[in-house]
Motif scaffolding. Structure first.
Motif, PDB file in Angstrom:
ATOM      1  N   GLN A  54       0.825  -1.201   0.000  1.00 26.84           N
ATOM      2  CA  GLN A  54       0.000   0.000   0.000  1.00 26.84           C
ATOM      3  C   GLN A  54       0.868   1.264   0.000  1.00 26.84           C
ATOM      4  O   GLN A  54       0.564   2.230  -0.687  1.00 26.84           O
ATOM      5  N   THR A  55       1.948   1.263   0.756  1.00 30.13           N
ATOM      6  CA  THR A  55       2.861   2.408   0.781  1.00 30.13           C
ATOM      7  C   THR A  55       3.446   2.642  -0.607  1.00 30.13           C
ATOM      8  O   THR A  55       3.568   3.783  -1.056  1.00 30.13           O
ATOM      9  N   LEU A  56       3.794   1.561  -1.283  1.00 34.80           N
ATOM     10  CA  LEU A  56       4.331   1.667  -2.640  1.00 34.80           C
ATOM     11  C   LEU A  56       3.272   2.230  -3.589  1.00 34.80           C
ATOM     12  O   LEU A  56       3.552   3.136  -4.373  1.00 34.80           O
ATOM     13  N   LEU A  60       3.393   5.683  -5.720  1.00 31.01           N
ATOM     14  CA  LEU A  60       3.120   5.722  -7.156  1.00 31.01           C
ATOM     15  C   LEU A  60       2.075   6.793  -7.460  1.00 31.01           C
ATOM     16  O   LEU A  60       2.214   7.564  -8.413  1.00 31.01           O
ATOM     17  N   ALA A  61       1.032   6.825  -6.650  1.00 36.49           N
ATOM     18  CA  ALA A  61      -0.060   7.775  -6.873  1.00 36.49           C
ATOM     19  C   ALA A  61       0.414   9.214  -6.777  1.00 36.49           C
ATOM     20  O   ALA A  61       0.063  10.054  -7.606  1.00 36.49           O
ATOM     21  N   VAL A  62       1.206   9.502  -5.768  1.00 37.37           N
ATOM     22  CA  VAL A  62       1.716  10.868  -5.597  1.00 37.37           C
ATOM     23  C   VAL A  62       2.585  11.246  -6.792  1.00 37.37           C
ATOM     24  O   VAL A  62       2.443  12.331  -7.364  1.00 37.37           O
ATOM     25  N   ARG A  66       1.490  14.131  -9.444  1.00 41.61           N
ATOM     26  CA  ARG A  66       2.380  15.303  -9.589  1.00 41.61           C
ATOM     27  C   ARG A  66       2.791  15.483 -11.040  1.00 41.61           C
ATOM     28  O   ARG A  66       2.835  16.603 -11.541  1.00 41.61           O
ATOM     29  N   GLN A  67       3.115  14.380 -11.713  1.00 38.66           N
ATOM     30  CA  GLN A  67       3.479  14.496 -13.126  1.00 38.66           C
ATOM     31  C   GLN A  67       2.292  14.967 -13.960  1.00 38.66           C
ATOM     32  O   GLN A  67       2.468  15.758 -14.896  1.00 38.66           O
ATOM     33  N   LEU A  68       1.107  14.517 -13.616  1.00 37.35           N
ATOM     34  CA  LEU A  68      -0.086  14.973 -14.325  1.00 37.35           C
ATOM     35  C   LEU A  68      -0.290  16.471 -14.099  1.00 37.35           C
ATOM     36  O   LEU A  68      -0.576  17.214 -15.044  1.00 37.35           O
ATOM     37  N   MET A  69      -0.091  16.924 -12.867  1.00 39.65           N
ATOM     38  CA  MET A  69      -0.220  18.355 -12.563  1.00 39.65           C
ATOM     39  C   MET A  69       0.827  19.160 -13.339  1.00 39.65           C
ATOM     40  O   MET A  69       0.509  20.219 -13.893  1.00 39.65           O
ATOM     41  N   HIS A 106      -6.223   3.138 -10.284  1.00 39.70           N
ATOM     42  CA  HIS A 106      -6.295   2.206  -9.155  1.00 39.70           C
ATOM     43  C   HIS A 106      -6.909   2.889  -7.930  1.00 39.70           C
ATOM     44  O   HIS A 106      -6.382   3.879  -7.445  1.00 39.70           O
ATOM     45  N   PRO A 107      -8.021   2.358  -7.400  1.00 42.05           N
ATOM     46  CA  PRO A 107      -8.685   3.001  -6.263  1.00 42.05           C
ATOM     47  C   PRO A 107      -7.841   3.019  -4.986  1.00 42.05           C
ATOM     48  O   PRO A 107      -7.984   3.929  -4.167  1.00 42.05           O
ATOM     49  N   LEU A 108      -6.935   2.070  -4.810  1.00 42.60           N
ATOM     50  CA  LEU A 108      -6.094   2.069  -3.606  1.00 42.60           C
ATOM     51  C   LEU A 108      -5.028   3.154  -3.649  1.00 42.60           C
ATOM     52  O   LEU A 108      -4.345   3.398  -2.660  1.00 42.60           O
ATOM     53  N   ALA A 109      -4.875   3.795  -4.800  1.00 52.94           N
ATOM     54  CA  ALA A 109      -3.865   4.836  -4.944  1.00 52.94           C
ATOM     55  C   ALA A 109      -4.355   6.189  -4.448  1.00 52.94           C
ATOM     56  O   ALA A 109      -3.622   7.163  -4.489  1.00 52.94           O
ATOM     57  N   ASP A 110      -5.568   6.261  -3.980  1.00 52.66           N
ATOM     58  CA  ASP A 110      -6.100   7.535  -3.499  1.00 52.66           C
ATOM     59  C   ASP A 110      -5.626   7.804  -2.077  1.00 52.66           C
ATOM     60  O   ASP A 110      -5.770   6.965  -1.187  1.00 52.66           O
ATOM     61  N   THR A 111      -5.046   8.964  -1.891  1.00 58.18           N
ATOM     62  CA  THR A 111      -4.574   9.410  -0.583  1.00 58.18           C
ATOM     63  C   THR A 111      -5.036  10.848  -0.405  1.00 58.18           C
ATOM     64  O   THR A 111      -5.463  11.487  -1.376  1.00 58.18           O
ATOM     65  N   PRO A 112      -4.945  11.388   0.803  1.00 58.39           N
ATOM     66  CA  PRO A 112      -5.318  12.804   0.966  1.00 58.39           C
ATOM     67  C   PRO A 112      -4.512  13.732   0.043  1.00 58.39           C
ATOM     68  O   PRO A 112      -5.070  14.664  -0.537  1.00 58.39           O
ATOM     69  N   LEU A 113      -3.222  13.451  -0.126  1.00 52.79           N
ATOM     70  CA  LEU A 113      -2.409  14.306  -0.997  1.00 52.79           C
ATOM     71  C   LEU A 113      -2.836  14.180  -2.449  1.00 52.79           C
ATOM     72  O   LEU A 113      -2.993  15.180  -3.153  1.00 52.79           O
ATOM     73  N   THR A 114      -3.074  12.958  -2.915  1.00 53.82           N
ATOM     74  CA  THR A 114      -3.488  12.794  -4.314  1.00 53.82           C
ATOM     75  C   THR A 114      -4.885  13.363  -4.540  1.00 53.82           C
ATOM     76  O   THR A 114      -5.166  13.903  -5.604  1.00 53.82           O
ATOM     77  N   ALA A 115      -5.741  13.265  -3.530  1.00 56.28           N
ATOM     78  CA  ALA A 115      -7.081  13.865  -3.648  1.00 56.28           C
ATOM     79  C   ALA A 115      -6.977  15.380  -3.778  1.00 56.28           C
ATOM     80  O   ALA A 115      -7.705  15.998  -4.555  1.00 56.28           O
TER      81      ALA A 115
END
Length: 194
Positions: A54-56, A60-62, A66-69, A106-115
């Motif tokens: 999950q940490t990995l 990945l999500a962050v 960030r690259q998308l931003m 991937h739904p598990l890639a959602d975090t407060p920072l990515t949101a």
């Protein structure tokens, strides 16, 4: 946050993230060991950098968001002529999303920072569409939330058409042509070109 990583540790983390994206895009159930092998590092290196799967995935999500931003910012949505900005953001988005096929879906890639990052992207999209509408690219009565949803669906269809992911290399190579198709399709529906 801790101190910055040394250059070799940073390269190691980048190699792990790139390998994880490739491996998980092919096999979402891949093990940390498979990811380590693809990255060319020891399994212990992966576990030292990422304490759990999950940490990995969150890292990945962050990285992906960030690259998308950055890709969105590179389009200069607030200053470039709207048609130019729309084409550029579309091509940039296709390139980034083709690289991050697993993570960005991937739904598990959602975090407060990515949101938070995703919220900024969504808000920025509406601000850009409002500017495009004011400057005559979009019809004056177009519902901008609907336009954003249709635009996102068109981008998604270009990446995953016919239910199968398009070849990422082909998407990156043809990003400008796909962007033209997406923009033309969008503007024929909600623009003044209809």
């Amino acid at each position: 946050m801790g101190r910055p990583l040394r250059a070799d540790a940073e390269r190691s983390v980048r190699a792990i993230l790139e390998a994880a994206e490739r491996v998980l895009a092919e096999d979402p159930g891949a093990s940390m060991e498979q990811i380590a092998e693809a990255a060319g590092v020891a399994r212990t290196t992966v576990h030292r950098r990422f304490t759990s799967r999950q940490t990995l995935i969150e890292a990945l999500a962050v990285s992906a968001k960030r690259q998308l931003m950055e890709a969105v910012e590179d389009a200069h949505l607030d200053t470039a002529p709207p048609l130019v900005a729309l084409h550029r953001v579309t091509a940039n988005t296709l390139r980034i999303k083709s690289v991050w096929r697993f993570t960005l879906g991937h739904p598990l890639a959602d975090t407060p920072l990515t949101a938070m990052i995703w919220s900024e992207i969504n808000d920025g999209a509406l601000e850009f569409l409002a500017r495009a509408q004011r400057e005559g690219l979009l019809a004056p009565d177009a519902d901008l939330v609907w336009v954003r949803r249709v635009y996102y669906a068109l981008v998604d269809e270009a990446l995953h058409g016919s239910g199968a992911d398009q070849d990422p290399d082909q998407v990156r190579k043809n990003a400008d042509a796909l962007a033209t198709l997406i923009v033309d399709t969008l503007l024929r529906g909600v623009g003044l070109q209809g």
